[in-house]
Design a protein around this motif. Structure first.
Motif, short mmCIF file in Angstrom:
data_model
loop_
_atom_site.label_atom_id
_atom_site.label_comp_id
_atom_site.label_asym_id
_atom_site.label_seq_id
_atom_site.Cartn_x
_atom_site.Cartn_y
_atom_site.Cartn_z
N VAL A 119 -0.33 -0.25 -12.54
CA VAL A 119 -1.36 0.74 -12.23
C VAL A 119 -2.12 0.33 -10.96
CG1 VAL A 119 -3.49 1.83 -13.08
CG2 VAL A 119 -1.62 1.32 -14.67
N VAL A 120 -2.28 1.29 -10.04
CA VAL A 120 -3.10 1.07 -8.85
C VAL A 120 -4.44 1.76 -9.11
CG1 VAL A 120 -3.31 1.39 -6.35
CG2 VAL A 120 -1.03 1.16 -7.39
N GLU A 121 -5.52 0.95 -9.18
CA GLU A 121 -6.84 1.52 -9.45
C GLU A 121 -7.56 1.78 -8.14
OE1 GLU A 121 -8.19 0.96 -12.96
OE2 GLU A 121 -7.23 -0.92 -13.53
N ARG A 122 -8.39 2.82 -8.12
CA ARG A 122 -9.16 3.16 -6.92
C ARG A 122 -10.61 2.77 -7.12
NH1 ARG A 122 -8.24 7.15 -2.36
NH2 ARG A 122 -9.61 5.50 -1.66
N ASP A 123 -11.27 2.34 -6.03
CA ASP A 123 -12.70 2.01 -6.05
C ASP A 123 -13.06 1.13 -7.25
OD1 ASP A 123 -13.09 3.52 -3.73
OD2 ASP A 123 -13.20 5.35 -4.92
N PHE A 124 -12.33 0.05 -7.37
CA PHE A 124 -12.48 -0.84 -8.53
C PHE A 124 -13.59 -1.86 -8.26
CE2 PHE A 124 -11.58 -4.29 -11.37
CZ PHE A 124 -11.05 -3.69 -12.52
N ALA A 125 -14.59 -1.92 -9.14
CA ALA A 125 -15.71 -2.86 -8.96
C ALA A 125 -15.22 -4.30 -9.11
CB ALA A 125 -16.79 -2.56 -10.00
N LEU A 126 -15.42 -5.10 -8.06
CA LEU A 126 -14.88 -6.46 -8.07
C LEU A 126 -15.84 -7.51 -8.62
CD1 LEU A 126 -13.00 -6.50 -4.64
CD2 LEU A 126 -11.98 -6.46 -6.92
N ALA A 127 -17.15 -7.18 -8.65
CA ALA A 127 -18.14 -8.20 -9.04
C ALA A 127 -17.78 -8.90 -10.37
CB ALA A 127 -19.53 -7.57 -9.10
N PRO A 128 -17.34 -8.16 -11.40
CA PRO A 128 -17.03 -8.86 -12.67
C PRO A 128 -15.83 -9.80 -12.57
CG PRO A 128 -17.27 -6.48 -13.00
CD PRO A 128 -17.23 -6.71 -11.53
N LEU A 129 -15.05 -9.69 -11.49
CA LEU A 129 -13.90 -10.59 -11.33
C LEU A 129 -14.27 -11.85 -10.55
CD1 LEU A 129 -10.92 -8.15 -10.50
CD2 LEU A 129 -11.81 -8.87 -12.72
N THR A 130 -15.57 -12.03 -10.28
CA THR A 130 -16.00 -13.22 -9.54
C THR A 130 -17.03 -14.01 -10.36
OG1 THR A 130 -17.95 -12.29 -8.45
CG2 THR A 130 -15.82 -11.83 -7.42
N SER A 131 -17.10 -15.30 -10.10
CA SER A 131 -18.04 -16.13 -10.88
C SER A 131 -19.49 -15.96 -10.39
CB SER A 131 -17.63 -17.60 -10.82
OG SER A 131 -17.60 -18.05 -9.49
N TRP A 132 -19.68 -15.41 -9.17
CA TRP A 132 -21.04 -15.14 -8.69
C TRP A 132 -21.53 -13.77 -9.19
CZ3 TRP A 132 -20.62 -17.64 -3.25
CH2 TRP A 132 -21.63 -18.61 -3.09
N LEU A 133 -20.60 -12.99 -9.66
CA LEU A 133 -20.89 -11.63 -10.18
C LEU A 133 -21.51 -10.74 -9.10
CD1 LEU A 133 -22.27 -12.47 -13.76
CD2 LEU A 133 -19.94 -11.83 -13.11
N VAL A 134 -21.01 -10.88 -7.86
CA VAL A 134 -21.49 -10.00 -6.78
C VAL A 134 -20.30 -9.43 -6.01
CG1 VAL A 134 -23.63 -11.32 -6.46
CG2 VAL A 134 -21.64 -11.83 -5.02
N GLY A 135 -20.59 -8.42 -5.20
CA GLY A 135 -19.55 -7.83 -4.35
C GLY A 135 -19.30 -6.38 -4.71
N GLY A 136 -18.87 -5.62 -3.71
CA GLY A 136 -18.61 -4.19 -3.90
C GLY A 136 -17.19 -3.93 -4.38
N PRO A 137 -16.77 -2.67 -4.29
CA PRO A 137 -15.46 -2.30 -4.84
C PRO A 137 -14.28 -2.55 -3.90
CG PRO A 137 -16.58 -0.36 -3.99
CD PRO A 137 -17.51 -1.51 -3.76
N ALA A 138 -13.11 -2.66 -4.50
CA ALA A 138 -11.87 -2.69 -3.73
C ALA A 138 -11.43 -1.24 -3.56
CB ALA A 138 -10.79 -3.45 -4.50
N ASP A 139 -10.98 -0.87 -2.35
CA ASP A 139 -10.44 0.49 -2.18
C ASP A 139 -9.34 0.73 -3.22
OD1 ASP A 139 -12.09 0.86 -0.05
OD2 ASP A 139 -10.54 0.66 1.50
N TYR A 140 -8.42 -0.26 -3.30
CA TYR A 140 -7.33 -0.21 -4.29
C TYR A 140 -7.22 -1.58 -4.92
CZ TYR A 140 -5.90 3.91 -1.62
OH TYR A 140 -5.88 5.12 -0.99
N LEU A 141 -6.93 -1.61 -6.22
CA LEU A 141 -6.75 -2.90 -6.90
C LEU A 141 -5.53 -2.84 -7.82
CD1 LEU A 141 -8.43 -5.74 -7.80
CD2 LEU A 141 -8.21 -4.50 -9.94
N VAL A 142 -4.72 -3.90 -7.76
CA VAL A 142 -3.63 -4.05 -8.75
C VAL A 142 -3.78 -5.41 -9.42
CG1 VAL A 142 -1.93 -2.52 -7.68
CG2 VAL A 142 -2.04 -4.92 -6.99
N GLN A 143 -3.31 -5.49 -10.65
CA GLN A 143 -3.33 -6.75 -11.39
C GLN A 143 -1.93 -6.99 -11.97
OE1 GLN A 143 -7.00 -7.96 -13.27
NE2 GLN A 143 -7.73 -5.86 -13.28
#
Ligand SMILES: Cc1cc2nc3c(=O)[nH]c(=O)nc-3n(C[C@H](O)[C@H](O)[C@H](O)COP(=O)(O)OP(=O)(O)OC[C@H]3O[C@@H](n4cnc5c(N)ncnc54)[C@H](O)[C@@H]3O)c2cc1C
Length: 317
Positions: free
Chosen positions: A8-32
């Motif tokens: 699945v290719v996700e759009r405007d995916f919030a990245l903060a929860p994927l970081t240990s600082w819990l900051v940052g904006g969205p990825a235009d596209y995200l895959v896992q």
């Protein structure tokens, strides 16, 4: 959107929860991706779309811009598997093959199960094994082993230009303090690790003690990225920052930890810009007061053009 493999290719995916600082904006596209095949498919898709690529391991050593990340971000944490080579044990060696997104804590468990020395430096190191190799993660204590270079036998890299997989022996890589070169352009997909099967009966006790010491010295109750600055030759960044009177210095919701001066903690819904502002102030003050230039260990990812127009801030592949 879904690619032919089902990825699945996700759009405007919030990245903060994927970081240990819990900051940052969205990825235009995200895959896992979960496999190297899915990863290859994602890289091909991004390339066909003309999208810049950004990689995320465990997200424990990155500062993602509040403006997010343009193009395709690939988060590797689901590409996780650790295999033990049972044959190697007959020769007195523990050999492991790990997908890059395997967590270091999984590796720690395996080392503890076999009661081996590497458990000691792995204890308390967050993030993934791929990120561990790329950053040559390790500890400052004079123990052996203390960094990834000492336990890594080979790595496998997906070339982002040719989409070919290449195996590189660890001895052909250039390892240095918190850094590893000689594998770019690419993505570390698999890591081969080895350590002699020399049982340390007291390893669990020593790991527990190391964890107790870490807990007493580091602000592990607040979101952070561990040490923000690498130690300049002949100095300890933490001591330079503390002696410059910067413990507790804050900007917005980010501050220099009172417990460990080389940690910047997110104590109250900090933005990435708050953290960047603290970093900039610390660098300037230490340079002015102590004459030493600090360099970040933390990697800036995403769109930092609003604050760092000329710096190579957005590390893309
Ligand atoms: C509380 C805390 C304590 C810490 N203590 C320590 C410590 O004692 N010692 C230490 O060394 N570090 C420490 N760190 C920092 C961090 O955990 C390590 O640097 C870790 O190895 C980073 O791994 P990661 O998977 O989180 O990488 P990320 O932060 O996700 O990525 C780091 C960089 O590597 C790139 N990358 C990640 N995976 C790959 C891949 N497979 N292929 C190519 N590029 C890749 C990313 O693009 C990025 O540029 C600490 C962090 C925290 C939060």
């Amino acid at each position: 959107m879904t690619l032919p493999s089902g990825l699945v290719v996700e759009r405007d995916f919030a990245l903060a929860p994927l970081t240990s600082w819990l900051v940052g904006g969205p990825a235009d596209y995200l895959v896992q991706p979960k496999t190297v095949e899915e990863l290859t498919e994602a890289v091909r898709w991004g390339r066909d779309q003309g999208l810049p690529l950004t990689l995320l391991g465990g997200g424990t050593n990155v500062l993602i811009s509040d403006r997010g990340v343009r193009g395709l971000t690939i988060a590797l944490r689901k590409m996780a598997r650790l295999e033990i080579d049972e044959e190697s044990k007959k020769q007195g060696i523990l050999r492991l093959t790990c997908l890059a997104g395997t967590s270091k804590s999984e590796l720690l468990k395996t080392m503890l199960k076999h009661r081996l020395e590497p458990a000691l430096f792995l204890a308390g190191l967050p993030g993934d094994i791929g990120g561990g190799v790329v950053m040559n993660a390790g500890v400052g204590e004079m123990i052996r082993p203390r960094e990834f270079v000492e336990i890594t036998e080979w790595i496998e890299v997906l070339r982002t230009d040719t989409l070919k997989i290449e195996r590189i022996e660890a001895s052909r890589l250039q390892w240095s303090y918190r850094h590893c070169e000689g594998w770019r352009p690419g993505i570390v997909t698999r890591v081969g690790l080895r350590w002699p099967l020399e049982v340390q009966e007291d390893i669990l006790t020593r790991v527990k003690e190391a964890n107790r010491v870490r807990l007493s010295k580091q602000p592990l109750d607040m979101p952070s990225c561990g040490s923000v600055f690498v130690n300049p030759p002949g100095h300890k960044s933490g001591q330079l920052i503390e002696s410059s009177g910067l413990k507790g210095f804050s900007s917005g919701g980010a501050k220099v930890s009172e417990k460990h001066a080389n940690f910047i903690v997110n104590f109250d819904r900090a933005s990435a810009l708050d953290i960047h502002n603290v970093i900039s102030h610390v660098k300037k003050t230490v340079l002015d007061q102590r004459g030493v230039e600090l360099r970040t260990e933390v990697v800036y990812l995403g769109d930092w053009s609003h604050v760092l127009p000329h710096a190579p801030s957005s590390k893309q592949i």
